[in-house]
Design a protein around this motif. Structure first.
Motif, PDB file in Angstrom:
ATOM      1  N   LEU A  13       1.059   9.520   3.455  1.00 21.27           N
ATOM      2  CA  LEU A  13       0.038   8.483   3.289  1.00 21.27           C
ATOM      3  C   LEU A  13      -1.129   9.012   2.468  1.00 21.27           C
ATOM      4  O   LEU A  13      -1.631   8.326   1.578  1.00 21.27           O
ATOM      5  CB  LEU A  13      -0.470   8.012   4.658  1.00 21.27           C
ATOM      6  CG  LEU A  13       0.258   6.832   5.308  1.00 21.27           C
ATOM      7  CD1 LEU A  13       1.674   7.217   5.708  1.00 21.27           C
ATOM      8  CD2 LEU A  13      -0.503   6.349   6.537  1.00 21.27           C
ATOM      9  N   VAL A  14      -1.554  10.244   2.744  1.00 24.69           N
ATOM     10  CA  VAL A  14      -2.683  10.827   2.007  1.00 24.69           C
ATOM     11  C   VAL A  14      -2.326  10.978   0.537  1.00 24.69           C
ATOM     12  O   VAL A  14      -3.110  10.635  -0.351  1.00 24.69           O
ATOM     13  CB  VAL A  14      -3.068  12.193   2.608  1.00 24.69           C
ATOM     14  CG1 VAL A  14      -4.183  12.843   1.793  1.00 24.69           C
ATOM     15  CG2 VAL A  14      -3.511  12.023   4.055  1.00 24.69           C
ATOM     16  N   ARG A  15      -1.136  11.491   0.261  1.00 29.63           N
ATOM     17  CA  ARG A  15      -0.747  11.728  -1.132  1.00 29.63           C
ATOM     18  C   ARG A  15      -0.608  10.430  -1.911  1.00 29.63           C
ATOM     19  O   ARG A  15      -1.018  10.344  -3.074  1.00 29.63           O
ATOM     20  CB  ARG A  15       0.568  12.510  -1.178  1.00 29.63           C
ATOM     21  CG  ARG A  15       0.402  14.006  -0.907  1.00 29.63           C
ATOM     22  CD  ARG A  15       1.704  14.742  -1.151  1.00 29.63           C
ATOM     23  NE  ARG A  15       2.660  14.499  -0.092  1.00 29.63           N
ATOM     24  CZ  ARG A  15       2.787  15.256   0.997  1.00 29.63           C
ATOM     25  NH1 ARG A  15       1.991  16.298   1.162  1.00 29.63           N
ATOM     26  NH2 ARG A  15       3.695  14.977   1.914  1.00 29.63           N
ATOM     27  N   ILE A  16      -0.047   9.395  -1.288  1.00 29.37           N
ATOM     28  CA  ILE A  16       0.187   8.135  -1.984  1.00 29.37           C
ATOM     29  C   ILE A  16      -1.114   7.383  -2.224  1.00 29.37           C
ATOM     30  O   ILE A  16      -1.331   6.814  -3.297  1.00 29.37           O
ATOM     31  CB  ILE A  16       1.169   7.254  -1.177  1.00 29.37           C
ATOM     32  CG1 ILE A  16       2.561   7.911  -1.144  1.00 29.37           C
ATOM     33  CG2 ILE A  16       1.277   5.860  -1.797  1.00 29.37           C
ATOM     34  CD1 ILE A  16       3.509   7.266  -0.160  1.00 29.37           C
ATOM     35  N   LEU A  17      -2.005   7.398  -1.240  1.00 34.64           N
ATOM     36  CA  LEU A  17      -3.223   6.594  -1.339  1.00 34.64           C
ATOM     37  C   LEU A  17      -4.321   7.261  -2.143  1.00 34.64           C
ATOM     38  O   LEU A  17      -5.221   6.602  -2.638  1.00 34.64           O
ATOM     39  CB  LEU A  17      -3.743   6.276   0.066  1.00 34.64           C
ATOM     40  CG  LEU A  17      -2.813   5.393   0.908  1.00 34.64           C
ATOM     41  CD1 LEU A  17      -3.312   5.302   2.332  1.00 34.64           C
ATOM     42  CD2 LEU A  17      -2.679   4.008   0.300  1.00 34.64           C
ATOM     43  N   GLY A  18      -4.283   8.570  -2.259  1.00 38.40           N
ATOM     44  CA  GLY A  18      -5.226   9.272  -3.116  1.00 38.40           C
ATOM     45  C   GLY A  18      -6.666   9.093  -2.702  1.00 38.40           C
ATOM     46  O   GLY A  18      -7.009   9.193  -1.530  1.00 38.40           O
ATOM     47  N   ASP A  19      -7.539   8.816  -3.671  1.00 40.68           N
ATOM     48  CA  ASP A  19      -8.970   8.781  -3.402  1.00 40.68           C
ATOM     49  C   ASP A  19      -9.399   7.575  -2.567  1.00 40.68           C
ATOM     50  O   ASP A  19     -10.531   7.496  -2.141  1.00 40.68           O
ATOM     51  CB  ASP A  19      -9.760   8.781  -4.727  1.00 40.68           C
ATOM     52  CG  ASP A  19      -9.484   7.546  -5.554  1.00 40.68           C
ATOM     53  OD1 ASP A  19      -8.303   7.306  -5.883  1.00 40.68           O
ATOM     54  OD2 ASP A  19     -10.436   6.821  -5.869  1.00 40.68           O
ATOM     55  N   ARG A  20      -8.478   6.627  -2.352  1.00 39.13           N
ATOM     56  CA  ARG A  20      -8.816   5.473  -1.525  1.00 39.13           C
ATOM     57  C   ARG A  20      -8.461   5.710  -0.072  1.00 39.13           C
ATOM     58  O   ARG A  20      -8.464   4.807   0.734  1.00 39.13           O
ATOM     59  CB  ARG A  20      -8.041   4.251  -2.037  1.00 39.13           C
ATOM     60  CG  ARG A  20      -8.389   3.947  -3.475  1.00 39.13           C
ATOM     61  CD  ARG A  20      -7.246   3.554  -4.364  1.00 39.13           C
ATOM     62  NE  ARG A  20      -5.980   4.211  -4.116  1.00 39.13           N
ATOM     63  CZ  ARG A  20      -4.848   3.812  -4.670  1.00 39.13           C
ATOM     64  NH1 ARG A  20      -4.849   2.772  -5.461  1.00 39.13           N
ATOM     65  NH2 ARG A  20      -3.722   4.451  -4.449  1.00 39.13           N
ATOM     66  N   ALA A  21      -8.138   6.950   0.294  1.00 35.71           N
ATOM     67  CA  ALA A  21      -7.459   7.207   1.558  1.00 35.71           C
ATOM     68  C   ALA A  21      -8.297   6.992   2.806  1.00 35.71           C
ATOM     69  O   ALA A  21      -7.729   6.761   3.855  1.00 35.71           O
ATOM     70  CB  ALA A  21      -6.882   8.618   1.566  1.00 35.71           C
ATOM     71  N   PHE A  22      -9.616   7.066   2.755  1.00 35.84           N
ATOM     72  CA  PHE A  22     -10.392   6.878   3.984  1.00 35.84           C
ATOM     73  C   PHE A  22     -10.166   5.481   4.559  1.00 35.84           C
ATOM     74  O   PHE A  22      -9.603   5.331   5.651  1.00 35.84           O
ATOM     75  CB  PHE A  22     -11.885   7.106   3.733  1.00 35.84           C
ATOM     76  CG  PHE A  22     -12.306   8.541   3.859  1.00 35.84           C
ATOM     77  CD1 PHE A  22     -12.185   9.216   5.066  1.00 35.84           C
ATOM     78  CD2 PHE A  22     -12.809   9.218   2.764  1.00 35.84           C
ATOM     79  CE1 PHE A  22     -12.570  10.545   5.183  1.00 35.84           C
ATOM     80  CE2 PHE A  22     -13.189  10.546   2.865  1.00 35.84           C
ATOM     81  CZ  PHE A  22     -13.066  11.211   4.078  1.00 35.84           C
ATOM     82  N   GLY A  23     -10.622   4.447   3.840  1.00 34.53           N
ATOM     83  CA  GLY A  23     -10.445   3.087   4.349  1.00 34.53           C
ATOM     84  C   GLY A  23      -8.993   2.682   4.419  1.00 34.53           C
ATOM     85  O   GLY A  23      -8.556   2.060   5.386  1.00 34.53           O
ATOM     86  N   ALA A  24      -8.220   3.034   3.387  1.00 34.66           N
ATOM     87  CA  ALA A  24      -6.830   2.603   3.321  1.00 34.66           C
ATOM     88  C   ALA A  24      -5.977   3.245   4.411  1.00 34.66           C
ATOM     89  O   ALA A  24      -5.137   2.588   5.023  1.00 34.66           O
ATOM     90  CB  ALA A  24      -6.240   2.926   1.942  1.00 34.66           C
ATOM     91  N   MET A  25      -6.172   4.541   4.675  1.00 33.92           N
ATOM     92  CA  MET A  25      -5.387   5.193   5.720  1.00 33.92           C
ATOM     93  C   MET A  25      -5.724   4.626   7.085  1.00 33.92           C
ATOM     94  O   MET A  25      -4.827   4.385   7.906  1.00 33.92           O
ATOM     95  CB  MET A  25      -5.632   6.708   5.712  1.00 33.92           C
ATOM     96  CG  MET A  25      -4.763   7.458   4.736  1.00 33.92           C
ATOM     97  SD  MET A  25      -4.701   9.229   5.102  1.00 33.92           S
ATOM     98  CE  MET A  25      -3.705   9.264   6.575  1.00 33.92           C
ATOM     99  N   ILE A  26      -6.991   4.396   7.354  1.00 34.81           N
ATOM    100  CA  ILE A  26      -7.374   3.824   8.644  1.00 34.81           C
ATOM    101  C   ILE A  26      -6.776   2.430   8.795  1.00 34.81           C
ATOM    102  O   ILE A  26      -6.278   2.055   9.863  1.00 34.81           O
ATOM    103  CB  ILE A  26      -8.903   3.803   8.789  1.00 34.81           C
ATOM    104  CG1 ILE A  26      -9.429   5.243   8.918  1.00 34.81           C
ATOM    105  CG2 ILE A  26      -9.334   2.973  10.000  1.00 34.81           C
ATOM    106  CD1 ILE A  26     -10.934   5.368   8.869  1.00 34.81           C
ATOM    107  N   LEU A  27      -6.792   1.650   7.705  1.00 33.42           N
ATOM    108  CA  LEU A  27      -6.206   0.314   7.745  1.00 33.42           C
ATOM    109  C   LEU A  27      -4.708   0.377   8.030  1.00 33.42           C
ATOM    110  O   LEU A  27      -4.199  -0.323   8.906  1.00 33.42           O
ATOM    111  CB  LEU A  27      -6.461  -0.410   6.426  1.00 33.42           C
ATOM    112  CG  LEU A  27      -5.854  -1.823   6.317  1.00 33.42           C
ATOM    113  CD1 LEU A  27      -6.483  -2.751   7.346  1.00 33.42           C
ATOM    114  CD2 LEU A  27      -6.038  -2.376   4.898  1.00 33.42           C
ATOM    115  N   LEU A  28      -3.991   1.229   7.286  1.00 34.42           N
ATOM    116  CA  LEU A  28      -2.538   1.327   7.463  1.00 34.42           C
ATOM    117  C   LEU A  28      -2.171   1.808   8.861  1.00 34.42           C
ATOM    118  O   LEU A  28      -1.169   1.369   9.429  1.00 34.42           O
ATOM    119  CB  LEU A  28      -1.935   2.264   6.418  1.00 34.42           C
ATOM    120  CG  LEU A  28      -1.881   1.754   4.982  1.00 34.42           C
ATOM    121  CD1 LEU A  28      -1.213   2.779   4.081  1.00 34.42           C
ATOM    122  CD2 LEU A  28      -1.131   0.437   4.893  1.00 34.42           C
ATOM    123  N   LEU A  29      -2.972   2.705   9.417  1.00 29.93           N
ATOM    124  CA  LEU A  29      -2.673   3.229  10.751  1.00 29.93           C
ATOM    125  C   LEU A  29      -3.091   2.256  11.854  1.00 29.93           C
ATOM    126  O   LEU A  29      -2.539   2.297  12.963  1.00 29.93           O
ATOM    127  CB  LEU A  29      -3.372   4.577  10.945  1.00 29.93           C
ATOM    128  CG  LEU A  29      -2.831   5.726  10.084  1.00 29.93           C
ATOM    129  CD1 LEU A  29      -3.736   6.943  10.190  1.00 29.93           C
ATOM    130  CD2 LEU A  29      -1.406   6.085  10.487  1.00 29.93           C
TER     131      LEU A  29
END
Length: 218
Positions: free
Chosen positions: A43-59
């Motif tokens: 998830l971190v590698r795919i989402l890149g610099d958008r990972a804070f909000g995007a990772m929390i959303l996906l999880l």
């Protein structure tokens, strides 16, 4: 032997590049080639610099719909990611062991597919950039602190206690992605309601347990 280095997101994209919308991030993630299981480090590698909000959303999404059994495996990473947001870290970081934790691919992707049209509806009707002070770097630290508390509750094995904090986390994550301060406020209010609901559930179970113990010892 030293441990492998932690997983971090790639460097940020050039300033001025158009920010991807939440539904576009879902589309990108769904279109990506995945293995039999999806690791958190992926998830971190795919989402890149958008990972804070995007990772929390996906999880958070699998707990909003919800999918049984994912609250701990998704809640604990959100605690760590939100804590980094609280301390002002530029990019998300996961220790190697946590990055290796994985989820079954089809179940996770099916949940995201179900969420995608709902996300597009929300974007088209509700989300827009507003109240910029609530998505500033300083405000993000307070948002991160609130997310740590909610994610900690999410990670607990509380019956009926996972969906409310996950919903609040998803609202705040959308606010971070879209720079929408109104969604941040909605997420904070939903978070207070979630904590009240969870407290009521725990209190109810405790009261029931004490009653059973009283009956058994009478």
């Amino acid at each position: 032997m030293s441990e492998d280095p932690p997983i971090s997101a790639p460097a940020s994209s050039p300033e001025g590049e158009r920010r991807a919308r939440a539904s576009e991030l879902l589309e990108e993630f769904l279109a990506h080639e995945h293995g039999e299981r999806i690791a958190l480090g992926d998830l971190v590698r795919i989402l890149g610099d958008r990972a804070f909000g995007a990772m929390i959303l996906l999880l958070a999404i699998p707990n909003v719909l919800p999918v049984p059994g994912l609250s701990t495996v998704t809640g604990l990473p959100i605690v760590l990611i939100a804590a980094q947001l609280m301390f002002g870290r530029a990019q998300p970081w996961l220790p190697r062991r946590l990055a290796a934790a994985s989820m079954e691919r089809e179940g996770f992707l099916n949940v995201l597919r179900r969420a995608h049209p709902r996300m597009q509806w929300i974007e088209g009707r509700l989300l827009r950039a507003r109240l910029p002070a609530l998505t500033s770097p300083v405000a993000e630290r307070f948002i991160g602190a609130a997310m740590v508390v909610l994610a900690g509750v999410l990670a607990l094995p509380i019956v009926f206690g996972n969906q409310p904090p996950a919903f609040a986390l998803a609202l705040m994550a959308l606010g971070l992605i879209e720079k929408d301060g109104a969604f941040i406020v909605a997420g904070l209010v939903a978070g207070l309601v979630a904590l009240a609901i969870v407290a009521a559930v725990v209190f109810g179970f405790a009261q029931g347990l004490l009653m059973l113990v009283g009956l058994a010892t009478a």
